[in-house]
Scaffold this active site. Structure first.
Site, PDB file in Angstrom:
ATOM      1  N   ARG A 185       0.815  -1.219   0.000  1.00 25.14           N
ATOM      2  CA  ARG A 185       0.000   0.000   0.000  1.00 25.14           C
ATOM      3  C   ARG A 185       0.852   1.275   0.000  1.00 25.14           C
ATOM      4  O   ARG A 185       0.503   2.265   0.637  1.00 25.14           O
ATOM      5  CB  ARG A 185      -0.978  -0.002   1.181  1.00 25.14           C
ATOM      6  CG  ARG A 185      -1.944  -1.162   1.175  1.00 25.14           C
ATOM      7  CD  ARG A 185      -2.808  -1.196  -0.084  1.00 25.14           C
ATOM      8  NE  ARG A 185      -3.666  -2.364  -0.098  1.00 25.14           N
ATOM      9  CZ  ARG A 185      -3.389  -3.492  -0.758  1.00 25.14           C
ATOM     10  NH1 ARG A 185      -2.261  -3.607  -1.442  1.00 25.14           N
ATOM     11  NH2 ARG A 185      -4.213  -4.504  -0.726  1.00 25.14           N
ATOM     12  N   SER A 233     -11.242  -1.167   2.511  1.00 29.12           N
ATOM     13  CA  SER A 233     -10.514  -1.386   3.763  1.00 29.12           C
ATOM     14  C   SER A 233     -10.171  -0.060   4.435  1.00 29.12           C
ATOM     15  O   SER A 233      -9.571   0.818   3.816  1.00 29.12           O
ATOM     16  CB  SER A 233      -9.229  -2.164   3.495  1.00 29.12           C
ATOM     17  OG  SER A 233      -9.526  -3.455   3.011  1.00 29.12           O
ATOM     18  N   GLU A 303      -5.774   3.131   6.215  1.00 34.14           N
ATOM     19  CA  GLU A 303      -5.507   3.108   4.780  1.00 34.14           C
ATOM     20  C   GLU A 303      -6.230   4.265   4.115  1.00 34.14           C
ATOM     21  O   GLU A 303      -5.877   4.694   3.027  1.00 34.14           O
ATOM     22  CB  GLU A 303      -5.967   1.773   4.187  1.00 34.14           C
ATOM     23  CG  GLU A 303      -5.616   1.567   2.731  1.00 34.14           C
ATOM     24  CD  GLU A 303      -5.904   0.153   2.252  1.00 34.14           C
ATOM     25  OE1 GLU A 303      -6.390   0.014   1.129  1.00 34.14           O
ATOM     26  OE2 GLU A 303      -5.633  -0.807   2.991  1.00 34.14           O
TER      27      GLU A 303
END
Length: 315
Positions: A185, A233, A303
């Site tokens: 990520r 998420s 995130e």
């Protein structure tokens, strides 16, 4: 640049209007640009249609302290109810090009192309390997910046390189896979840059077989992930564990703050009801962080790209 330093002045707004007539909106609602469908106004929203448009925007704001926020599909973005005082930038038109070359095993896509569109167009053309993107509601630019992934694949597995424009000097660079330095990520692309295009690799395959894999991913997504207003998420997975599992074992499914709740289907998804506020999402993020840390000792990292909130979770 995702903080709030200097509000866009009337002079800068007028300059943007003059440079890109019909492409600048003042005090634009951010809710329509995010999958949570909530959040405050954007002082200026600029829709850039070409790389020349990007250069014009940079030329106007580069000498100021005005922050710039690049918005893709808004699938991991939350803007505070108080809004964003800078220039929000959305890519359109030339940045939505998509070419699939089955024989060459490549797909070239503009930064604004939706990932499910890339997946389906590639599959229909018989280019396999990009099917996993059908389950990610982001853009090509976001996928490269965040190394988006799912179903056992990540962007770094399929990308060849990307063209990236600096928002500091409008210089466009060609970055290789090594240059991108993709990790979990993350990438080498900072907030002061925007992905204008990327090239992906795949393999020739039967379009029907590609389509079946697309259908299976969509079926799995519907079975295991909630629909409605959510941003996927909320937290990154801690090393060797999953954020959803930790939230679940702490008994936090269906925990609610205002119009937002932890999904009963997948604990790392927060679902917003119509009329929910960005502050509801933000407070739920903080509360889940606090309870998971208290119960397990694990500090969950968002995130979500949170804009205009307190520094401790503003990423």
């Amino acid at each position: 640049m995702n903080g709030s330093r200097t509000r866009v002045s009337a002079d800068v707004l007028d300059a943007l209007d003059a440079a890109l007539p019909g492409q600048v909106e003042r005090d634009a609602p951010s809710a329509a640009l995010t999958t949570y469908r909530c959040g405050g106004p954007l002082a200026a929203l600029v829709r850039a249609r070409t790389e020349d448009d990007l250069r014009r925007v940079v030329g106007i704001v580069v000498a100021t302290e005005i922050p710039v926020l690049v918005i893709g599909r808004g699938s991991n973005l939350l803007v505070a109810d108080s809004g964003f005082d800078g220039v929000a930038l959305v890519l359109t038109d030339a940045f939505e090009h998509l070419d699939v070359d089955r024989r060459g095993g490549r797909a070239s896509a503009g930064g604004a192309v939706a990932l499910p569109v890339l997946a389906r167009r590639a599959a229909a053309a018989g280019l396999g390997g990009l099917e996993f993107y059908v389950g990610i509601p982001g853009s090509v630019g976001g996928a490269v910046t965040m190394n988006a992934g799912g179903h056992g694949s990540e962007t770094r597995d399929v990308i060849v390189g990307a063209r990236v424009c600096s928002l500091a000097d409008a210089h466009v660079r060609e970055l290789s896979l090594a240059d991108l330095d993709l990790g979990y990520r993350r990438s080498a692309i900072g907030p002061e840059a925007v992905v204008v295009s990327a090239e992906f690799t795949g393999h020739a395959d039967d379009p029907a077989a590609c389509s079946l894999r697309i259908d299976e991913i969509v079926r799995w997504r519907r079975e295991h992930q909630p629909g409605g207003q959510n941003a996927g998420s909320v937290f990154t997975n801690p090393p060797g564990d999953s954020a959803g599992r930790l939230i679940d074992v702490c008994g936090l499914k269906q925990l609610r703050v205002g119009g937002v709740s932890v999904s009963a289907k997948h604990a790392n998804f927060f679902v917003a009801e119509p009329g929910a506020r960005a502050s509801d999402v933000y407070e739920l993020v903080q509360e889940v962080q606090r309870r998971v840390a208290s119960s397990t000792g694990v500090a969950l990292e968002p995130e979500l790209h949170l804009v205009g909130f307190d520094a401790e979770v503003d990423r």
